[in-house]
Write a protein that holds these residues in place. Sequence first.
Motif, PDB file in Angstrom:
ATOM      1  N   ALA A   1      22.730  50.715  44.256  1.00 23.77           N
ATOM      2  CA  ALA A   1      22.872  49.378  44.828  1.00 23.77           C
ATOM      3  C   ALA A   1      24.331  49.065  45.111  1.00 23.77           C
ATOM      4  N   THR A   2      24.591  48.285  46.151  1.00 24.30           N
ATOM      5  CA  THR A   2      25.964  47.845  46.409  1.00 24.30           C
ATOM      6  C   THR A   2      26.352  46.815  45.347  1.00 24.30           C
ATOM      7  N   PRO A   3      27.655  46.665  45.102  1.00 24.39           N
ATOM      8  CA  PRO A   3      28.112  45.764  44.039  1.00 24.39           C
ATOM      9  C   PRO A   3      27.696  44.322  44.297  1.00 24.39           C
ATOM     10  N   THR A   4      27.420  43.609  43.241  1.00 31.01           N
ATOM     11  CA  THR A   4      27.125  42.187  43.384  1.00 31.01           C
ATOM     12  C   THR A   4      28.381  41.414  43.751  1.00 31.01           C
ATOM     13  N   GLN A   5      29.526  41.847  43.239  1.00 34.56           N
ATOM     14  CA  GLN A   5      30.791  41.189  43.569  1.00 34.56           C
ATOM     15  C   GLN A   5      31.792  42.245  44.052  1.00 34.56           C
ATOM     16  N   VAL A   6      31.772  42.515  45.347  1.00 32.78           N
ATOM     17  CA  VAL A   6      32.622  43.576  45.900  1.00 32.78           C
ATOM     18  C   VAL A   6      34.099  43.313  45.597  1.00 32.78           C
ATOM     19  N   GLY A   7      34.512  42.063  45.731  1.00 31.11           N
ATOM     20  CA  GLY A   7      35.910  41.704  45.504  1.00 31.11           C
ATOM     21  C   GLY A   7      36.361  42.030  44.094  1.00 31.11           C
ATOM     22  N   VAL A   8      35.487  41.747  43.130  1.00 30.10           N
ATOM     23  CA  VAL A   8      35.853  42.015  41.736  1.00 30.10           C
ATOM     24  C   VAL A   8      35.991  43.521  41.499  1.00 30.10           C
ATOM     25  N   VAL A   9      35.073  44.281  42.095  1.00 33.36           N
ATOM     26  CA  VAL A   9      35.147  45.737  41.942  1.00 33.36           C
ATOM     27  C   VAL A   9      36.445  46.265  42.542  1.00 33.36           C
ATOM     28  N   LEU A  10      36.779  45.779  43.731  1.00 39.50           N
ATOM     29  CA  LEU A  10      38.008  46.223  44.389  1.00 39.50           C
ATOM     30  C   LEU A  10      39.240  45.854  43.568  1.00 39.50           C
ATOM     31  N   LEU A  11      39.243  44.619  43.081  1.00 41.35           N
ATOM     32  CA  LEU A  11      40.378  44.162  42.272  1.00 41.35           C
ATOM     33  C   LEU A  11      40.507  45.021  41.012  1.00 41.35           C
ATOM     34  N   ALA A  12      39.380  45.260  40.370  1.00 44.32           N
ATOM     35  CA  ALA A  12      39.400  46.058  39.142  1.00 44.32           C
ATOM     36  C   ALA A  12      39.895  47.476  39.439  1.00 44.32           C
ATOM     37  N   PHE A  13      39.476  48.008  40.588  1.00 43.90           N
ATOM     38  CA  PHE A  13      39.888  49.351  40.984  1.00 43.90           C
ATOM     39  C   PHE A  13      41.405  49.397  41.193  1.00 43.90           C
ATOM     40  N   VAL A  14      41.934  48.421  41.920  1.00 48.57           N
ATOM     41  CA  VAL A  14      43.374  48.396  42.204  1.00 48.57           C
ATOM     42  C   VAL A  14      44.174  48.192  40.917  1.00 48.57           C
ATOM     43  N   LEU A  15      43.727  47.231  40.091  1.00 48.32           N
ATOM     44  CA  LEU A  15      44.454  46.988  38.833  1.00 48.32           C
ATOM     45  C   LEU A  15      44.379  48.210  37.917  1.00 48.32           C
ATOM     46  N   GLY A  16      43.212  48.857  37.934  1.00 48.94           N
ATOM     47  CA  GLY A  16      43.057  50.066  37.114  1.00 48.94           C
ATOM     48  C   GLY A  16      44.002  51.165  37.583  1.00 48.94           C
ATOM     49  N   MET A  17      44.124  51.308  38.897  1.00 51.20           N
ATOM     50  CA  MET A  17      45.069  52.301  39.442  1.00 51.20           C
ATOM     51  C   MET A  17      46.481  51.974  38.992  1.00 51.20           C
ATOM     52  N   CYS A  18      46.862  50.698  39.104  1.00 53.65           N
ATOM     53  CA  CYS A  18      48.222  50.307  38.711  1.00 53.65           C
ATOM     54  C   CYS A  18      48.463  50.645  37.242  1.00 53.65           C
ATOM     55  N   ALA A  19      47.524  50.245  36.389  1.00 47.65           N
ATOM     56  CA  ALA A  19      47.707  50.461  34.954  1.00 47.65           C
ATOM     57  C   ALA A  19      47.765  51.950  34.629  1.00 47.65           C
ATOM     58  N   MET A  20      46.852  52.720  35.246  1.00 49.02           N
ATOM     59  CA  MET A  20      46.797  54.143  34.912  1.00 49.02           C
ATOM     60  C   MET A  20      47.984  54.909  35.489  1.00 49.02           C
ATOM     61  N   PHE A  21      48.435  54.533  36.692  1.00 52.58           N
ATOM     62  CA  PHE A  21      49.619  55.211  37.221  1.00 52.58           C
ATOM     63  C   PHE A  21      50.867  54.817  36.428  1.00 52.58           C
ATOM     64  N   ALA A  22      50.841  53.624  35.839  1.00 57.27           N
ATOM     65  CA  ALA A  22      51.945  53.250  34.954  1.00 57.27           C
ATOM     66  C   ALA A  22      51.951  54.144  33.714  1.00 57.27           C
ATOM     67  N   VAL A  23      50.752  54.406  33.173  1.00 58.98           N
ATOM     68  CA  VAL A  23      50.664  55.331  32.030  1.00 58.98           C
ATOM     69  C   VAL A  23      51.166  56.713  32.455  1.00 58.98           C
ATOM     70  N   GLY A  24      50.695  57.160  33.613  1.00 56.51           N
ATOM     71  CA  GLY A  24      51.109  58.477  34.108  1.00 56.51           C
ATOM     72  C   GLY A  24      52.604  58.556  34.347  1.00 56.51           C
ATOM     73  N   MET A  25      53.181  57.483  34.861  1.00 59.92           N
ATOM     74  CA  MET A  25      54.624  57.446  35.090  1.00 59.92           C
ATOM     75  C   MET A  25      55.384  57.551  33.778  1.00 59.92           C
TER      76      MET A  25
END
Lengths: 272, 328
Positions: A157-181
Amino acid sequence: MTALTPTAPSRARQGTAGWRGFGPLLRTETRVWLRDFAAPFFGIVFPTLILVGVGFAIPGMRDPMVEDVPPGSVWYGLTPIATYLPTVIAMAVGTASLTVMPVTVATYREKGVLRRLSTTPMRPQGMVASHLVINAGTTVVGVALALVVALLAFDVATPTQVGVVLLAFVLGMCAMFAVGMLVAAVAPRASAANAIAMSLYFPMLLLAGLWTPGPIMPELLRQIGQFTPLGAAGQAMTTGWFESGFPLLQCVVMVVWTAVLLPLAIRLFRWT
Amino acid sequence: MADPIVEVRNLRKTYGAKVAVDDVSFAVQPGEIFGILGPNGAGKTTTVETLAGLRSADGGAVRVLGIDTLRDPAAVRDRLGVQLQESSLHDKITVAEALGLFASFYDDAADPRELMELLDLADHADKQFARLSGGQKQRLSIALALVGNPQVAILDELTTGLDPQARRATWELVERVRDTGVTILLVSHFMEEAERLCDRLVVIDAGRVVAEGSPAELIDGLEGGRTVVVRFATDDAARGRTLLADVATRHPDVDRVEVSDGGLEVAVTGTPRVLFAVVPALAEADLVPDDVRTVTRTLEDVFLAVTGRTYDPQAEREPALAGEGDRS
């Protein structure tokens, strides 16, 4: 004058001159990076492989959950493989940011590539930036591929809240790339970067639900996981995908990780 | 003389209690190949890395192309080419890609194809870095230092690890590069290389300049004159030793004789005219030696004369190790 890190003063006054050639740098790095089989493979194909593997190999993953789940639950009627998707996306983020990017940067440091760059008008920061772009791009491509396969193969199924998924994805990338950095910043050698990254990668995957996704995650694991960057990303995406409401705690957790680790990584970063 | 293109005055750099560069001064004229010579750990690399703006200094002044690189390292990068020791590239980048990429960083870059021609890399343009030979990697490294069309190029230990043939080929390339108008700072622990290539040089030992001048000036300035080694056949050796010992006592141009190789060789040391004392004496006694050779003096003898130690490129401890964390 004390023994300051020599890049500190130059960083302040480089302006835009230090980024001339960033386009060619990004293009060349991407081309050269694609010649390595392992890194592009893991970044792009691995999430899909895991998804397909789990979906087809484990019995019942494609059967709607109707027996163990109360009819009023958001999980009712979903397939387990669908609830696994946020975890797979989190894993894709974790793989690029932890297992690929820090090792690349540490290798470049160990081989003197960053030092060599610092003798040219291009700043070595450009090299790090190019690999952030490459790995973020790979993650997006890998996730997109997994999503397409999930839609085609598992009718997710497509997400119920696409915006929230996108936001979570972007924030997750930021946090994880910060760990990687941070790993890239402090690891003296590629082997050390790999060791540190792996010792973070697997616990983070556990907390992100790779072995116990969505509805079957034990409460204790969920409680701990929401305070880790990857766990928070997985949970926030799960909320956006299947539930209602905004995963405020998880989003704040990811922002805090980014805000703390990224400046720390930049501060601790060694070019040689 | 023109204004120096590179000027270092009383440079000092310490890492904690360790003094890497104590007091180094020199000036390089445009168009020169200028050598910075000395054993490992003498402070050569620290000196050039400081003048390239890669490190801070604890004292002294540095000017490259009129720019104070201690204050403003970024201002010189466009016109200063640097080839560093132990810096490599991604294993899978090709020669042409690396040159094209580095060219894109500079305001007025050289044509990578011309550089590949100049440095005999044109046939290897599409070869990946890991597949290049040591000499090819070194030539690529030089090419990368030159790709920004620099006015000054620093080449640090550029023939270390090369076989003698590749080394000589590299020397020719350095001269070719100089002929294109680039001033070259050549860092080396290899005396023969400096003697062969440098117009002028400084010898650095334990962080200080111990000798400065052209190789010929430095060698000619040596005390102790010249040595002629005479080798005799076994039957003539005893007569020869007596004869030359006698020459030493009565001839003003001869200072001393030393016997070696089981008594077959006699080394006669004296003024630059020592040969003129030895040969007539042999002729008079009708003593035909198996071999006569004059011992060539080198910069290693200069090093011995100014430091009192035999030159051993590996002898020094590495003070740079203490500064590993500072290199960042």
